[in-house]
Design a protein around this motif. Structure first.
Motif, PDB file in Angstrom:
ATOM      1  N   UNK A 267       0.733  -1.237   0.061  1.00 37.40           N
ATOM      2  CA  UNK A 267       0.039   0.030  -0.086  1.00 37.40           C
ATOM      3  C   UNK A 267       0.863   1.494   0.051  1.00 37.40           C
ATOM      4  N   UNK A 268       2.069   1.205  -0.343  1.00 34.12           N
ATOM      5  CA  UNK A 268       2.979   2.327  -0.344  1.00 34.12           C
ATOM      6  C   UNK A 268       2.763   3.388  -1.409  1.00 34.12           C
ATOM      7  N   UNK A 269       1.778   2.996  -2.315  1.00 34.01           N
ATOM      8  CA  UNK A 269       1.694   4.027  -3.615  1.00 34.01           C
ATOM      9  C   UNK A 269       1.428   5.626  -2.876  1.00 34.01           C
ATOM     10  N   UNK A 270       0.738   5.488  -1.961  1.00 28.01           N
ATOM     11  CA  UNK A 270       0.488   6.864  -1.374  1.00 28.01           C
ATOM     12  C   UNK A 270       1.307   7.927  -0.972  1.00 28.01           C
ATOM     13  N   UNK A 271       2.630   7.316  -0.834  1.00 28.14           N
ATOM     14  CA  UNK A 271       3.807   7.727  -0.291  1.00 28.14           C
ATOM     15  C   UNK A 271       4.830   8.388  -1.436  1.00 28.14           C
ATOM     16  N   UNK A 272       4.449   7.843  -2.736  1.00 28.68           N
ATOM     17  CA  UNK A 272       5.287   8.179  -3.909  1.00 28.68           C
ATOM     18  C   UNK A 272       5.726   9.758  -4.128  1.00 28.68           C
ATOM     19  N   UNK A 273       4.444  10.381  -4.135  1.00 27.44           N
ATOM     20  CA  UNK A 273       4.597  11.872  -4.348  1.00 27.44           C
ATOM     21  C   UNK A 273       5.353  12.561  -3.383  1.00 27.44           C
ATOM     22  N   UNK A 274       5.129  12.166  -2.204  1.00 24.11           N
ATOM     23  CA  UNK A 274       6.272  12.983  -1.242  1.00 24.11           C
ATOM     24  C   UNK A 274       7.454  12.309  -1.419  1.00 24.11           C
ATOM     25  N   UNK A 275       7.844  11.076  -1.809  1.00 23.71           N
ATOM     26  CA  UNK A 275       9.146  10.995  -1.933  1.00 23.71           C
ATOM     27  C   UNK A 275       9.715  11.565  -3.111  1.00 23.71           C
ATOM     28  N   UNK A 276       9.048  11.801  -4.010  1.00 22.85           N
ATOM     29  CA  UNK A 276       9.491  12.364  -5.526  1.00 22.85           C
ATOM     30  C   UNK A 276      10.056  13.707  -4.926  1.00 22.85           C
ATOM     31  N   UNK A 277       9.509  14.544  -4.017  1.00 22.19           N
ATOM     32  CA  UNK A 277      10.138  15.843  -3.866  1.00 22.19           C
ATOM     33  C   UNK A 277      11.378  15.778  -2.937  1.00 22.19           C
ATOM     34  N   UNK A 278      11.297  14.772  -1.991  1.00 21.05           N
ATOM     35  CA  UNK A 278      12.719  14.669  -1.535  1.00 21.05           C
ATOM     36  C   UNK A 278      13.994  14.120  -2.171  1.00 21.05           C
ATOM     37  N   UNK A 279      13.511  13.207  -2.984  1.00 19.81           N
ATOM     38  CA  UNK A 279      14.585  12.779  -3.959  1.00 19.81           C
ATOM     39  C   UNK A 279      15.053  13.872  -4.680  1.00 19.81           C
ATOM     40  N   UNK A 280      14.334  14.773  -5.179  1.00 16.39           N
ATOM     41  CA  UNK A 280      15.111  15.943  -5.905  1.00 16.39           C
ATOM     42  C   UNK A 280      16.035  16.619  -5.118  1.00 16.39           C
ATOM     43  N   UNK A 281      16.004  16.653  -3.871  1.00 16.16           N
ATOM     44  CA  UNK A 281      16.940  17.255  -3.066  1.00 16.16           C
ATOM     45  C   UNK A 281      18.298  16.558  -3.162  1.00 16.16           C
ATOM     46  N   UNK A 282      18.315  15.205  -2.831  1.00 12.01           N
ATOM     47  CA  UNK A 282      19.024  14.073  -2.888  1.00 12.01           C
ATOM     48  C   UNK A 282      19.955  14.223  -4.053  1.00 12.01           C
ATOM     49  N   UNK A 283      19.078  14.516  -5.330  1.00  9.16           N
ATOM     50  CA  UNK A 283      19.727  14.501  -6.707  1.00  9.16           C
ATOM     51  C   UNK A 283      20.759  15.500  -6.674  1.00  9.16           C
TER      52      UNK A 283
END
Length: 394
Positions: A267-283
């Protein structure tokens, strides 16, 4: 950037800096803080050298267990990465280390004193269990990490702008400063923040033919739960703490992480959008936007990071149980997602000796297994991947 966006960026970087405290997933929500005996610090999973067993470790931040909780290893099995079709649970109730009950599906039960380092054997000899204090195998330059994030935060408040996907475009000098700061503690040699930490540890070794009903590709995650709800969960290190709630106020972040800890990988799909934003910083940490694993440079939004966010939202440790060569964290993912065929020879998962945090951060920033180095390359104790109960004595 507007001042509001800059402030949000600073908050995000500051929260990232504060995330890896005592373990890879430590004290991240009010429910966990309320009872450290329910707080999963780390999860480890790898195959034995004789190709017969799956070895599992769950460390608990509290120094004791609770008889009111279930400590569960979930082992999903299938034929290939990302696809599983069967599940076997190892469920343990632990009043004390001398009074343990563990059950693996319908195959075996171990009941009694699991405090001896030789372990408690199951009635059908499919299972061996240890419960007690051990040295924490997790090692991390927490202070250096916070200092590196502070350098990034200062730049995000200053001249660094975000690109169209939310990746901060640091100058070469700033990126160099971030990476150099990360390798030190207070400007000096890097120090392991967790020296001497001794969590309660649940160690299980189980026959592979009991847990691989769906296939030899295994996906492992762990939970703690009471009679009312699931309190904590973990698979890969840092996922919940480092990738969720980074742009939110404390109350919003707590609610998000509470939902995450009560959810499942399915049921992890609801967290994908939030992770996208944080992954941008790490990138952006290495000064190059777009070289993160699976980043799509054709996408002019945080959806650039959707593919990796989708992989990470399915928060399970993947173990290729056909291999007995272990010690390469994320190798199953590299083989399946990045076409690195040489990684197919490794079992993946996570052993107590893996520098998993450096690998994880390198994946998030550079799309490879190396590049981000926090200067701490090994624990202060020697741990074994062959001799039960694997973790060094405290």
């Amino acid at each position: 950037m507007t001042q509001q966006i800059r402030n949000r960026a600073l908050v995000g970087a500051a929260m990232l800096a504060a995330s890896p405290l005592f373990a890879a997933d430590h004290l991240d929500t009010p429910s966990v803080i309320a009872d450290p005996r329910a707080d999963i610090g780390d999860v480890f999973a790898w195959t034995s050298h004789d190709a017969r067993r799956l070895n599992l470790v769950m460390t608990i931040v509290g120094h004791t267990f609770s008889e009111q909780l279930e400590y569960v290893f979930h082992i999903d099995s299938g034929r290939r990465f990302g696809q599983t079709n069967a599940t076997t649970d190892i469920v343990c109730r632990i009043a004390t280390a001398h009074n343990v009950f563990c059950k693996v599906g319908n195959a075996d039960v171990a009941s009694g004193d699991a405090s001896d380092s030789k372990g408690l054997e199951g009635r059908n000899k499919h299972l061996r269990v240890f419960a007690g204090l051990r040295d924490d195998p997790f090692y991390n330059n927490v202070k250096g990490t916070r200092e590196a994030y502070a350098v990034a935060a200062d730049a995000m408040m200053g001249s660094a702008k975000n690109d169209v996907a939310g990746c901060p475009m640091f100058s070469e000098a700033t990126a160099r400063s971030i990476l150099d700061t990360w390798r030190h503690t207070g400007g000096g040699p890097a120090k392991n923040f967790l020296v001497g930490w001794t969590p309660a540890s649940l160690v299980v070794s189980v026959d592979l033919d009991v847990v691989d009903r769906g296939g030899t590709m295994l996906a492992v995650w762990a939970t703690t739960a009471n009679a009312n709800k699931q309190i904590d969960r973990m698979g890969r290190p840092l996922t919940g703490n480092a990738l969720l709630g980074s742009f939110s106020d404390e109350a919003t972040s707590d609610r998000l992480k509470e939902r995450y800890n009560g959810a499942t990988p399915a049921t992890g799909a609801e967290f994908i959008a939030e992770m996208e934003r944080t992954l941008g910083i790490y990138d952006g940490f290495d000064g190059k936007c777009g070289n993160q694993l699976l980043a799509d440079m054709k996408t002019a939004s945080p959806a650039r990071y959707r593919a990796l966010a989708t992989v990470l939202a399915d928060d399970r440790l993947w173990v290729n149980s056909e291999s007995t060569i272990c010690g390469e964290f994320f190798s199953v993912e590299f083989a399946a997602l990045a076409g690195q065929d040489a990684m197919m020879m490794y079992c993946g998962g996570r052993t107590p000796n893996d520098d998993a945090i450096d690998v994880y951060r390198s994946v998030l920033s550079m799309g490879q297994a190396t590049g981000i180095d926090d200067g701490v390359d090994r624990d202060d104790h020697e741990h074994s991947i062959t001799e039960f109960p694997f973790l060094a004595a405290p």
